[in-house]
Design an enzyme around this catalytic site. Structure first.
Site, PDB file in Angstrom:
ATOM      1  N   GLY B 326       0.833  -1.210   0.000  1.00  6.34           N
ATOM      2  CA  GLY B 326       0.000   0.000   0.000  1.00  6.34           C
ATOM      3  C   GLY B 326       0.865   1.257   0.000  1.00  6.34           C
ATOM      4  O   GLY B 326       1.976   1.256  -0.545  1.00  6.34           O
ATOM      5  N   SER B 327       0.390   2.272   0.657  1.00  2.37           N
ATOM      6  CA  SER B 327       1.059   3.573   0.597  1.00  2.37           C
ATOM      7  C   SER B 327       2.379   3.616   1.336  1.00  2.37           C
ATOM      8  O   SER B 327       3.075   4.632   1.296  1.00  2.37           O
ATOM      9  CB  SER B 327       0.139   4.641   1.188  1.00  2.37           C
ATOM     10  OG  SER B 327      -1.102   4.599   0.531  1.00  2.37           O
ATOM     11  N   THR B 328       2.723   2.541   2.062  1.00  3.39           N
ATOM     12  CA  THR B 328       3.972   2.596   2.834  1.00  3.39           C
ATOM     13  C   THR B 328       5.197   2.690   1.941  1.00  3.39           C
ATOM     14  O   THR B 328       6.267   3.068   2.400  1.00  3.39           O
ATOM     15  CB  THR B 328       4.128   1.343   3.733  1.00  3.39           C
ATOM     16  OG1 THR B 328       4.022   0.188   2.914  1.00  3.39           O
ATOM     17  CG2 THR B 328       3.063   1.303   4.810  1.00  3.39           C
ATOM     18  N   THR B 329       5.055   2.355   0.662  1.00  2.00           N
ATOM     19  CA  THR B 329       6.217   2.468  -0.237  1.00  2.00           C
ATOM     20  C   THR B 329       6.334   3.874  -0.846  1.00  2.00           C
ATOM     21  O   THR B 329       7.285   4.161  -1.557  1.00  2.00           O
ATOM     22  CB  THR B 329       6.133   1.445  -1.379  1.00  2.00           C
ATOM     23  OG1 THR B 329       4.835   1.517  -1.955  1.00  2.00           O
ATOM     24  CG2 THR B 329       6.376   0.033  -0.882  1.00  2.00           C
ATOM     25  N   LYS B 330       5.345   4.756  -0.583  1.00  4.47           N
ATOM     26  CA  LYS B 330       5.352   6.088  -1.224  1.00  4.47           C
ATOM     27  C   LYS B 330       6.621   6.895  -0.931  1.00  4.47           C
ATOM     28  O   LYS B 330       7.158   7.548  -1.845  1.00  4.47           O
ATOM     29  CB  LYS B 330       4.102   6.871  -0.802  1.00  4.47           C
ATOM     30  CG  LYS B 330       2.884   6.477  -1.638  1.00  4.47           C
ATOM     31  CD  LYS B 330       1.632   7.196  -1.175  1.00  4.47           C
ATOM     32  CE  LYS B 330       0.421   6.712  -1.975  1.00  4.47           C
ATOM     33  NZ  LYS B 330      -0.836   7.107  -1.314  1.00  4.47           N
TER      34      LYS B 330
END
Lengths: 368, 627
Positions: B326-330
């Site tokens: 999810g967004s944790t790689t942003k």
């Protein structure tokens, strides 16, 4: 003077001092060996001492019986023993898978033990008034005296005792002057007879024991185990042995029946070849003393009986040691005066009592 | 005529005949004795050596002695795996008169199960008569007493005390320390038969398995004299076994306790790593199970129950759970954008709440359907704007994006010292051609940028990637075991990988770009509009982090996601990555709460609790209370 007194004392007690000394020495060796073989069991050793006392008592008793009386009682004794053997077959109690005992409630009687004495007695009695060397017709009768009890005991089955009785009877014939021709024929006949016996007369376990003799390693944990382990015990004893109470084979239970039939392996392991030779010499000297007594005897009955009993004792020793060191098949015979156990020892000591009687009553006769 | 002569007995002649025969008899006696003596000479002198050897082989046996397995301690010195004496009821067949009756008597004293009886009957047939065969394990004190009182009724029955592996915190350490179990056929092929000659148990999972060779120790030997039945009579020579090394873990059991409590009844995982050296501080997966069940062979009933239990407790989510990040790689995608000059801190993108590819009607949604308006990279991270990253990803392209993500340890095994972790997946054109036999679509680039689509990562990888961000792009190999200590000499040595050369260094990486991203992550917690602002600790340290929410199932184009209307198992996974203190990172953490909903609301508080427990030294009172 002292020695005269002493010999007088022994004479009055109808004991042969030399033979008595040899037997006591043997019994002493036996007690020490048994103490080791039983894993230093004081209880077993005490029981054996009790048996030895009884056996020497029996010897003393037989030494008191004048030889003429024995001669008179030979046939009745033999007849009684034969009847008892038949009785054993009919009503005997089962012991160790073979019928050998008659239970009289108070004690158990093993008629084959009586027979060990009765056969040489009856044969010596039979030949005492016959011309020697024996005639064929007399030989046929004497063969019956041997074969009937032998076959009855074989049927129990007790191969060792049957063999011993046959041999002791044969020794009477031998001492009676059996001609070499006949001996040669008998030996020639022995081979086909033995083969027939192998085929029809033996139990499977007996055949197994014979086969094991030639190749004990074929079944190291089964039938061959006894022989293998006793050979290891004796072989590892070496020249001087591992020392008294230090035999590992026996003390760690590798050796089966080590306090009874295989006690010689314990002796061999702990005392080595050196000890064994001394023991063999002791046995040999006893046999020779017996033969000497027989030669000095004054009548045919005493001579034949004494010679046969002496040689039977030797055969005991040879069969037992031969079996323990893997020379002959395993037949259940004890080592005289060393193995733990009572009945055969009592019989043996009775025969030594008879030998003493032969010797000491002769002296009385010459004196009077 | 001649026979007549024989009729007359001639005493003199007979005497001579007898003398001859007696001499012959005496000679035969001597001959036979000589034959025996010759045979005895052959056995005792000629073959003495041979039989001596056989005699020694008969009685001497070499016996292996099991080494004591090394203990395992957590970072604070709390024992997490130990060897405790356990009482077993054992029976020696040889000494029991009637086995049936004895078993019946025992059954009246203490409970004996069908399983126990079956195993016992099987074993007693295999063992020798003098061997002690266990009938019941783990007797209670009361049961021991009951047997002791009735011992006179039970010859050949005895209570033995043996060392048994025990896990005082079996539930807390199941997924990191693992457990030992009885050696099986397959393991038997791989281990040294000599060294394991006396060992019954072997590490099956976790540290117990990966560090088996340190924990096990070296087998000892004793030469014993045995009797014909194999019973030991005395010990002749003895070489003591060398005990296994005690292990000291980086794991902090206290953090496990906090994480466990914070996760509550949720399923999920939490991994905490020291960014400065890769030390794994916490490795938690929920639900868990009690490892002590496995030590002496789990009953099939218990095993079936565990296998099919809700949440699959045997599954190690921390190492093997593969989730869309999810967004944790942003933050990493943003950094890639800066490094490859596809964006700058000043560049803004307009977010209307959705994004469409040129020439396509399909709308890629933003989580905020009203849109974020004109938004910079920093705000896009703080508020987790999807549209900004959709747009950036098109400029970066999938291959550049993927290779940069991999430099943070995503998509490949981390090389953690206890092994067993899965590589996850960072897709690219090459991968898709090979595995899907298809070309790459632009739409897939978009969803990769927000950690969806094919992308999969384990909690361990996310924690490790976060540690790499915190440690200025330097990545370590995660290390659960810190050091070993020899129990005899107390010699203490760190494991070789500890403080060694890093596993990798991210390139290109400009410090100013990294600082920009790190500041953005701090604002996620400490900024007014940060998605995890509710966990702002208001204490003397700051946290940098990033929330994530990964879709478990895909909504239709016109549907609306309403958490409370959805069944629990269809709800989104909540993710959160963080490190703290932001200025001097000591702990990097990744949390995933399965079907937990929003990352900021569910996962972030759990991470905050663990960070706080780690950074605020707990008082000794609290420690006593917890034990």
């Amino acid at each position: 003077m002292l020695s005269t007194n002493q010999s007088n004392l022994f004479s009055r007690l109808h004991l042969d001092s030399l033979l008595l000394g040899q037997l006591l020495l043997l019994a002493l060796v036996g007690v020490f060996t048994l103490y080791s073989a039983s894993n230093e069991s004081v209880e077993m050793t005490q029981r054996q001492l009790g048996r030895l006392a009884l056996a020497f008592g029996v010897m003393f008793f037989f030494a008191q019986i004048p030889i003429e009386m024995l001669q008179r009682w030979s046939l009745p004794l033999f007849s009684l023993a034969t009847l008892l053997l038949v009785a054993v077959l009919l009503i005997g109690t089962i012991g160790k898978g073979a019928q050998r005992w008659i239970d009289f409630g108070l004690f158990q009687l093993q008629p084959s033990e009586i027979m060990k004495l009765a056969v040489p007695l009856v044969l010596s009695w039979y030949f005492h008034d016959k011309p020697l060397p024996p005639w064929y017709r007399h030989l046929l009768v004497s063969a019956l005296f041997i074969l009937v009890p032998t076959l009855l005991i074989l049927d129990q089955p007790d191969l060792g005792t049957a063999l011993l009785i046959a041999i002791s009877g044969s020794f009477v014939l031998l001492f009676a002057g059996l001609r070499w021709r006949i001996i040669a024929i008998m030996l020639l006949l022995f081979i086909p007879l033995a083969y027939l016996f192998w085929l029809y007369g033996m139990h499977d376990y007996q055949r197994m024991r014979v086969l094991m003799l030639f190749n004990p390693e074929s079944d190291p944990l089964g039938s061959g185990y006894h022989i293998i382990q006793s050979k290891i015990a004796i072989g590892s004893g070496g020249t001087y042995g591992k020392g008294w109470l230090n035999g590992t084979q026996s003390h760690l239970d590798f050796l089966p029946e080590r306090h009874t039939d295989f006690i010689f392996a314990v002796f061999g392991e702990e005392f080595g070849l050196f000890g064994i030779i001394l023991l063999l010499l002791l046995y040999l000297s006893i046999v020779w003393r017996g033969l000497y007594i027989s030669v000095m005897a004054q009548n045919t009955f005493a001579r034949l009986l004494g010679g046969a009993l002496s040689m039977t004792f030797l055969i005991y020793v040879i069969i037992n040691i031969g079996m323990v060191i893997g020379l002959i098949p395993v037949v259940g015979l004890p080592l005289p005066l060393i193995s733990y156990g009572g009945s055969s020892m009592v019989t043996l000591m009775a025969s030594f009592g008879i030998l003493m009687s032969i010797h000491t009553h002769r002296k009385l006769l010459t004196n009077s | 005529m001649k026979k007549k002569i024989w009729l007359i007995k001639d005493p003199q002649w007979e005497r001579r005949l007898f003398l001859n025969r007696s001499i012959l008899g005496g000679g035969i006696a001597l001959l036979l004795v000589v034959v025996l003596a010759a045979r005895l000479y052959y056995l005792q002198v000629v073959n003495h050596d041979h039989f001596s050897t056989l005699s020694a082989n008969n009685r001497l046996t070499l016996q292996p002695l099991p080494p004591t397995r090394g203990l395992i301690f957590d970072q604070r010195g709390v024992v997490v795996a130990e060897n405790i004496p356990s009482y077993t009821l054992e029976v020696v067949r040889e000494q029991v008169a009637d086995l049936e009756i004895t078993l019946q008597v025992i059954a009246t004293l203490i409970p004996i199960s069908e399983d126990d009886l079956q195993r016992f009957n099987k074993e007693i047939k295999r063992k020798r008569r003098f061997d002690s065969v266990p009938l019941r394990f783990k007797l209670s004190d009361e049961e021991v007493a009951r047997i002791a009182v009735n011992r006179h009724l039970l010859p050949g029955v005895d209570v033995h005390s043996r060392l048994v592996r025990s896990y005082p915190f079996g539930m807390l350490t199941a997924h990191s320390v693992g457990y030992v179990g009885r050696i099986n056929e397959e393991e038997l092929q791989q281990i040294s038969a000599t060294n394991y000659a006396a060992t019954t148990h072997i590490g099956k999972l976790g540290v117990e398995k990966s560090h088996e060779r340190y924990l096990h120790g070296k087998v000892g030997m004793q030469q014993v004299e045995t009797n014909a039945r194999g019973r030991i009579m005395r010990v002749i020579e003895r070489q003591e076994p060398t005990p296994g090394e005690n292990l000291h873990l980086n794991i902090d059991l206290e953090l496990h306790r906090v994480a466990e409590a914070a996760l509550g009844s949720e399923n999920g995982a939490l991994v905490a790593i020291n960014p400065n050296n890769g030390a794994v501080l916490a490795l938690v997966s929920k639900p868990s199970y009690d490892t002590n069940l496995f030590v002496n062979g789990i009953s099939s009933q218990d095993y079936q129950r565990l296998l099919h239990a809700e949440g699959i407790p045997l599954f190690n989510r921390a190492l093997r759970g593969r989730y869309p990040p999810g967004s944790t790689t942003k933050p990493i995608i943003g950094l890639a954008g800066l490094e490859y000059h596809q964006t700058t801190p000043n560049q803004s993108t307009f977010c209307p709440g959705w994004f469409s590819l040129e020439g396509s009607e399909h709308r890629y949604r933003d989580w905020n359907k009203y849109g974020h308006g004109s938004i910079s990279l920093k705000r896009a991270i703080v508020e987790s704007c999807d549209v900004y990253f959709y747009s950036l990803s098109l400029r970066l392209g999938i291959d550049q994006m993927s290779s940069y993500l991999r430099q943070f340890g995503l998509g490949l095994p981390t090389g953690i010292d206890i092994g067993d972790d899965l590589p996850g997946l960072i897709p690219d054109r090459e991968w898709k051609r090979k595995n899907k036999k298809e070309g790459w679509y632009q739409g897939e680039t978009l969803i990769t940028a927000i950690g969806q689509g094919f992308t999969l990562a384990t909690p361990l990888q996310l924690a490790n990637a976060t540690a790499t961000l915190a440690n200025n792009g330097i990545r370590f190999r995660p290390q659960v075991v810190k050091a070993m200590e020899n129990p005899d000499t107390n010699h203490y040595s760190l494991f070789p990988n500890q403080h060694a050369t890093p596993e990798g260094k991210v390139t290109p990486l400009t410090p100013s770009n990294l600082r920009y991203i790190q500041e953005s992550m701090i604002e996620v917690i400490h900024g007014e509009r940060g998605t995890a602002r509710r966990i702002n600790p208001n204490s003397d340290y700051r946290i940098a982090g990033k929330t994530g929410t990964s879709q478990v199932f895909t909504l239709g184009q016109q549907e609306k996601y309403v958490a409370k209307d959805l069944e629990k198992k269809l709800r989104d996974h909540a993710l959160f990555i963080a490190y703290a203190p932001a200025d001097d990172p000591q702990i990097a953490i990744a949390v995933i709460v399965e079907n937990g909903g929003g990352g900021g609301s569910t996962a972030a508080p759990i991470a905050a609790a663990v960070i706080s427990a780690y950074l605020k030294p707990i008082s000794s009172d609290a420690l006593d209370e917890s034990e």
